[in-house]
Design a protein around this motif. Structure first.
Motif, PDB file in Angstrom:
ATOM      1  N   ALA A 315     105.361  65.221  68.146  1.00  0.00           N
ATOM      2  CA  ALA A 315     104.379  64.601  69.044  1.00  0.00           C
ATOM      3  C   ALA A 315     103.488  65.639  69.705  1.00  0.00           C
ATOM      4  O   ALA A 315     103.780  66.837  69.710  1.00  0.00           O
ATOM      5  CB  ALA A 315     105.102  63.792  70.115  1.00  0.00           C
ATOM      6  N   ALA A 316     102.394  65.166  70.275  1.00  0.00           N
ATOM      7  CA  ALA A 316     101.519  66.007  71.089  1.00  0.00           C
ATOM      8  C   ALA A 316     101.693  65.715  72.575  1.00  0.00           C
ATOM      9  O   ALA A 316     101.539  66.607  73.407  1.00  0.00           O
ATOM     10  CB  ALA A 316     100.056  65.789  70.692  1.00  0.00           C
ATOM     11  N   VAL A 317     102.005  64.467  72.915  1.00  0.00           N
ATOM     12  CA  VAL A 317     102.144  64.047  74.316  1.00  0.00           C
ATOM     13  C   VAL A 317     103.428  63.243  74.463  1.00  0.00           C
ATOM     14  O   VAL A 317     103.710  62.359  73.647  1.00  0.00           O
ATOM     15  CB  VAL A 317     100.941  63.182  74.765  1.00  0.00           C
ATOM     16  CG1 VAL A 317     101.107  62.739  76.219  1.00  0.00           C
ATOM     17  CG2 VAL A 317      99.626  63.925  74.562  1.00  0.00           C
ATOM     18  N   VAL A 318     104.190  63.550  75.491  1.00  0.00           N
ATOM     19  CA  VAL A 318     105.368  62.758  75.841  1.00  0.00           C
ATOM     20  C   VAL A 318     104.991  61.825  76.978  1.00  0.00           C
ATOM     21  O   VAL A 318     104.375  62.246  77.970  1.00  0.00           O
ATOM     22  CB  VAL A 318     106.546  63.668  76.249  1.00  0.00           C
ATOM     23  CG1 VAL A 318     107.697  62.841  76.815  1.00  0.00           C
ATOM     24  CG2 VAL A 318     107.019  64.485  75.051  1.00  0.00           C
ATOM     25  N   VAL A 319     105.354  60.561  76.832  1.00  0.00           N
ATOM     26  CA  VAL A 319     105.020  59.546  77.830  1.00  0.00           C
ATOM     27  C   VAL A 319     106.269  59.224  78.649  1.00  0.00           C
ATOM     28  O   VAL A 319     107.319  58.902  78.088  1.00  0.00           O
ATOM     29  CB  VAL A 319     104.506  58.256  77.156  1.00  0.00           C
ATOM     30  CG1 VAL A 319     104.101  57.236  78.204  1.00  0.00           C
ATOM     31  CG2 VAL A 319     103.337  58.568  76.233  1.00  0.00           C
ATOM     32  N   ALA A 320     106.141  59.325  79.968  1.00  0.00           N
ATOM     33  CA  ALA A 320     107.233  58.969  80.882  1.00  0.00           C
ATOM     34  C   ALA A 320     106.637  58.083  81.968  1.00  0.00           C
ATOM     35  O   ALA A 320     105.981  58.578  82.878  1.00  0.00           O
ATOM     36  CB  ALA A 320     107.868  60.212  81.491  1.00  0.00           C
ATOM     37  N   VAL A 321     106.840  56.771  81.849  1.00  0.00           N
ATOM     38  CA  VAL A 321     106.114  55.834  82.708  1.00  0.00           C
ATOM     39  C   VAL A 321     107.058  54.889  83.454  1.00  0.00           C
ATOM     40  O   VAL A 321     106.930  53.670  83.385  1.00  0.00           O
ATOM     41  CB  VAL A 321     105.091  55.024  81.876  1.00  0.00           C
ATOM     42  CG1 VAL A 321     103.932  55.902  81.468  1.00  0.00           C
ATOM     43  CG2 VAL A 321     105.751  54.420  80.626  1.00  0.00           C
ATOM     44  N   PRO A 322     108.015  55.430  84.217  1.00  0.00           N
ATOM     45  CA  PRO A 322     108.893  54.552  84.984  1.00  0.00           C
ATOM     46  C   PRO A 322     108.100  53.757  86.016  1.00  0.00           C
ATOM     47  O   PRO A 322     107.052  54.203  86.495  1.00  0.00           O
ATOM     48  CB  PRO A 322     109.859  55.530  85.666  1.00  0.00           C
ATOM     49  CG  PRO A 322     109.101  56.819  85.749  1.00  0.00           C
ATOM     50  CD  PRO A 322     108.282  56.866  84.493  1.00  0.00           C
ATOM     51  N   THR A 323     108.602  52.593  86.326  1.00  0.00           N
ATOM     52  CA  THR A 323     108.002  51.795  87.395  1.00  0.00           C
ATOM     53  C   THR A 323     108.853  51.837  88.654  1.00  0.00           C
ATOM     54  O   THR A 323     108.419  51.374  89.704  1.00  0.00           O
ATOM     55  CB  THR A 323     107.819  50.336  86.947  1.00  0.00           C
ATOM     56  OG1 THR A 323     109.083  49.810  86.519  1.00  0.00           O
ATOM     57  CG2 THR A 323     106.836  50.254  85.786  1.00  0.00           C
ATOM     58  N   GLU A 334     112.259  68.233  79.548  1.00  0.00           N
ATOM     59  CA  GLU A 334     112.389  68.594  78.137  1.00  0.00           C
ATOM     60  C   GLU A 334     111.028  68.776  77.489  1.00  0.00           C
ATOM     61  O   GLU A 334     110.837  69.702  76.677  1.00  0.00           O
ATOM     62  CB  GLU A 334     113.192  67.508  77.413  1.00  0.00           C
ATOM     63  CG  GLU A 334     114.653  67.466  77.810  1.00  0.00           C
ATOM     64  CD  GLU A 334     115.377  66.241  77.294  1.00  0.00           C
ATOM     65  OE1 GLU A 334     116.614  66.315  77.139  1.00  0.00           O
ATOM     66  OE2 GLU A 334     114.720  65.208  77.054  1.00  0.00           O
ATOM     67  N   ALA A 335     110.075  67.931  77.842  1.00  0.00           N
ATOM     68  CA  ALA A 335     108.727  68.055  77.292  1.00  0.00           C
ATOM     69  C   ALA A 335     108.070  69.345  77.741  1.00  0.00           C
ATOM     70  O   ALA A 335     107.452  70.060  76.942  1.00  0.00           O
ATOM     71  CB  ALA A 335     107.883  66.850  77.708  1.00  0.00           C
ATOM     72  N   MET A 336     108.196  69.675  79.015  1.00  0.00           N
ATOM     73  CA  MET A 336     107.589  70.904  79.535  1.00  0.00           C
ATOM     74  C   MET A 336     108.202  72.136  78.887  1.00  0.00           C
ATOM     75  O   MET A 336     107.492  73.072  78.513  1.00  0.00           O
ATOM     76  CB  MET A 336     107.740  70.935  81.057  1.00  0.00           C
ATOM     77  CG  MET A 336     106.955  69.843  81.776  1.00  0.00           C
ATOM     78  SD  MET A 336     107.439  69.646  83.515  1.00  0.00           S
ATOM     79  CE  MET A 336     106.933  71.218  84.185  1.00  0.00           C
ATOM     80  N   ALA A 337     109.527  72.146  78.766  1.00  0.00           N
ATOM     81  CA  ALA A 337     110.184  73.291  78.145  1.00  0.00           C
ATOM     82  C   ALA A 337     109.736  73.476  76.705  1.00  0.00           C
ATOM     83  O   ALA A 337     109.615  74.602  76.216  1.00  0.00           O
ATOM     84  CB  ALA A 337     111.701  73.103  78.204  1.00  0.00           C
ATOM     85  N   ALA A 338     109.463  72.356  76.011  1.00  0.00           N
ATOM     86  CA  ALA A 338     109.034  72.404  74.612  1.00  0.00           C
ATOM     87  C   ALA A 338     107.529  72.611  74.453  1.00  0.00           C
ATOM     88  O   ALA A 338     107.038  72.632  73.327  1.00  0.00           O
ATOM     89  CB  ALA A 338     109.456  71.115  73.898  1.00  0.00           C
ATOM     90  N   GLY A 339     106.808  72.748  75.564  1.00  0.00           N
ATOM     91  CA  GLY A 339     105.367  72.946  75.483  1.00  0.00           C
ATOM     92  C   GLY A 339     104.622  71.704  75.032  1.00  0.00           C
ATOM     93  O   GLY A 339     103.709  71.776  74.215  1.00  0.00           O
ATOM     94  N   ARG A 340     105.003  70.561  75.593  1.00  0.00           N
ATOM     95  CA  ARG A 340     104.314  69.309  75.292  1.00  0.00           C
ATOM     96  C   ARG A 340     103.714  68.740  76.581  1.00  0.00           C
ATOM     97  O   ARG A 340     104.356  68.765  77.630  1.00  0.00           O
ATOM     98  CB  ARG A 340     105.270  68.275  74.676  1.00  0.00           C
ATOM     99  CG  ARG A 340     105.816  68.653  73.297  1.00  0.00           C
ATOM    100  CD  ARG A 340     104.684  68.837  72.297  1.00  0.00           C
ATOM    101  NE  ARG A 340     105.125  69.078  70.935  1.00  0.00           N
ATOM    102  CZ  ARG A 340     105.222  70.285  70.376  1.00  0.00           C
ATOM    103  NH1 ARG A 340     104.963  71.373  71.099  1.00  0.00           N
ATOM    104  NH2 ARG A 340     105.587  70.413  69.116  1.00  0.00           N
ATOM    105  N   ALA A 341     102.500  68.255  76.487  1.00  0.00           N
ATOM    106  CA  ALA A 341     101.869  67.627  77.632  1.00  0.00           C
ATOM    107  C   ALA A 341     102.589  66.335  77.980  1.00  0.00           C
ATOM    108  O   ALA A 341     103.266  65.732  77.144  1.00  0.00           O
ATOM    109  CB  ALA A 341     100.398  67.342  77.320  1.00  0.00           C
ATOM    110  N   VAL A 342     102.431  65.899  79.229  1.00  0.00           N
ATOM    111  CA  VAL A 342     103.130  64.714  79.707  1.00  0.00           C
ATOM    112  C   VAL A 342     102.135  63.753  80.351  1.00  0.00           C
ATOM    113  O   VAL A 342     101.275  64.161  81.142  1.00  0.00           O
ATOM    114  CB  VAL A 342     104.208  65.077  80.748  1.00  0.00           C
ATOM    115  CG1 VAL A 342     104.969  63.826  81.195  1.00  0.00           C
ATOM    116  CG2 VAL A 342     105.171  66.119  80.195  1.00  0.00           C
ATOM    117  N   LEU A 343     102.259  62.495  80.000  1.00  0.00           N
ATOM    118  CA  LEU A 343     101.535  61.423  80.693  1.00  0.00           C
ATOM    119  C   LEU A 343     102.566  60.616  81.456  1.00  0.00           C
ATOM    120  O   LEU A 343     103.491  60.052  80.861  1.00  0.00           O
ATOM    121  CB  LEU A 343     100.793  60.534  79.689  1.00  0.00           C
ATOM    122  CG  LEU A 343     100.134  59.267  80.253  1.00  0.00           C
ATOM    123  CD1 LEU A 343      99.114  59.602  81.346  1.00  0.00           C
ATOM    124  CD2 LEU A 343      99.479  58.462  79.133  1.00  0.00           C
TER     125      LEU A 343
END
Length: 423
Positions: A315-323, A334-343
């Protein structure tokens, strides 16, 4: 940490300015009991991963670590007599207290570090440790000092109905704990019984400023609260970016799968690239239906740790969208450590993790479909630039070397305070 290893940090003069003193201590002689009731392995638990990581890092730093753990997976194999006592185990947990007393007598630890006590350990381990002169630190991963479910979330919306009440009767009425009025009554009673127990904890580790505020609202003095987020091992140099978006979480209402799918459907099929969904839970049918309806959505099913690593790499972007007010989503770390952007959605600890400004790890959106739909194209187009910032933010703020030193400082201050009190 610049120019020093964790082993060097384990024996030195620590400047504990926040705690009002300095301390010279050889940490190779310090013994820590790490107490944790492990969540079921069939449902991936970020908290289990964090506890395992901290133990590894503390040992690498030269501390003596004695795990005191129970697993919810063991409940099915308990004897009939033990199962009969399960309903009251969150309140007392006799077996755990007896085992902890034996461990303390043999190991003579300097401090007990508690994570999750439910259901097999019980907060009573705090009293047991104190009875034997062992100070207690707790890392707060949720809101269960007040909320029976620990989430401040029910029936699809945020809920604080039990705040300020001597007994959380709304939790009983709404069956907030495991969908059972009886179990909710036990948990609400546990929280009422252990209000003095929680207020006796020597020092709390709040993962974010919002958890610190939650503890202060509960009545914990500010000088007993330290903010220290979780960290994860460095996986090394990031792999080249993949494409599209990855959503990996428990498929339950508070994790935002429905929100994401609503936002995604506001764009033409294929306009955003691929969306891959990983996980399992009560909303699995939503993921399966979406994958059947659109060619740009793939449901990967439940994945183990290796599977999630591979999906993140693709992936290029990891999505984490809790309500809900999610405390500190491990999927973002985990996304940050792997160098992936986060939305992510602007709730709970998500803004704390992602940050803002030029060094932000990605983008924040309000937890509503229109706002998230508007953020998706920006994430698609800016993934490469944000990925580099995401990795850098991890190295500066969430790398284990940084956070393990911080944890050692908390241990040092807590042990020193206990020693002064004894004198």
């Amino acid at each position: 940490m610049a120019d020093r290893t964790l082993t060097q940090v384990s024996s030195e003069r620590l400047d504990l300015g926040e705690f009002g003193h300095t301390l010279t201590v050889a940490f190779a002689t310090v013994k820590v009991v790490v107490a944790h009731n492990r969540y079921r392995e069939a449902i991936p638990s970020g908290e289990n991963v964090i506890v395992d990581t901290e133990i590894e890092q503390l040992r690498a730093a030269g501390l003596q670590v004695v795990p005191f753990q129970r697993s919810s997976d063991s409940i099915g194999s308990l004897s009939a007599a033990r199962k009969a006592l399960l309903p009251i185990s969150p309140i007392y947990g006799a077996e755990a207290q007896q085992a902890l007393e034996r461990l303390i007598a043999v190991e003579r630890p300097d401090v007990l570090h508690l994570h999750n006590p439910y259901p097999l350990l019980s907060p009573w381990v705090i009293r047991t440790a104190h009875q034997h002169g062992v100070p207690v630190i707790q890392t707060v991963h949720n809101y269960r000092q007040v909320c029976s479910s620990g989430l401040y979330f029910r029936d699809g919306h945020n809920c604080r109905d039990c705040r300020g009440k001597l007994l959380g009767w709304p939790a009983i009425r709404n069956r907030c704990y495991r969908g059972s009025a009886a179990q909710s009554a036990i948990m609400a009673t546990t929280l009422a019984v252990h209000r003095p127990t929680w207020r006796s904890v020597d020092r709390y580790i709040a993962l974010t400023d919002k958890i610190a505020a939650h503890l202060a609202d509960y009545g914990i003095p500010a000088d007993r609260i330290v903010i220290k987020p979780n960290g994860l091992p460095d996986p090394g140099r990031p792999e080249p970016l993949g494409e599209g978006f990855l959503y990996g979480a428990r498929l339950s209402p508070e994790k935002g799968l429905g929100l994401l799918l609503d936002a995604w459907r506001r764009h033409p099929e294929g306009a955003l690239g691929p969306l891959r969904i990983a996980g399992d839970g009560e909303l699995r049918h939503l993921a399966e239906r979406a994958a059947a309806e659109r060619s740009d959505i793939t449901y990967l099913g439940p994945l183990d740790r290796a599977g999630m690593t591979a999906a993140r790499r693709a992936a290029a972007v990891v999505v984490a969208v809790p309500t809900w007010e999610d405390v500190l989503p491990t999927v973002i770390l985990e996304a940050m450590a792997a160098g992936r952007a986060v939305l992510g959605t602007a709730v709970g600890g998500v803004p704390y993790l992602i940050g803002n400004g030029p060094d932000a790890a990605g983008w924040l959106a309000a937890p509503d479909p229109a706002a998230l739909a508007a953020a998706l194209p920006a994430a698609r187009d800016g993934a490469a630039a944000a990925a580099a910032a995401s990795r850098e933010r991890y190295l500066r703020h969430f790398h284990p070397d940084v956070l393990t030193r911080r944890l050692i400082e908390v241990y040092a201050a807590t042990i020193a305070d206990a020693q002064r009190t004894e004198r």
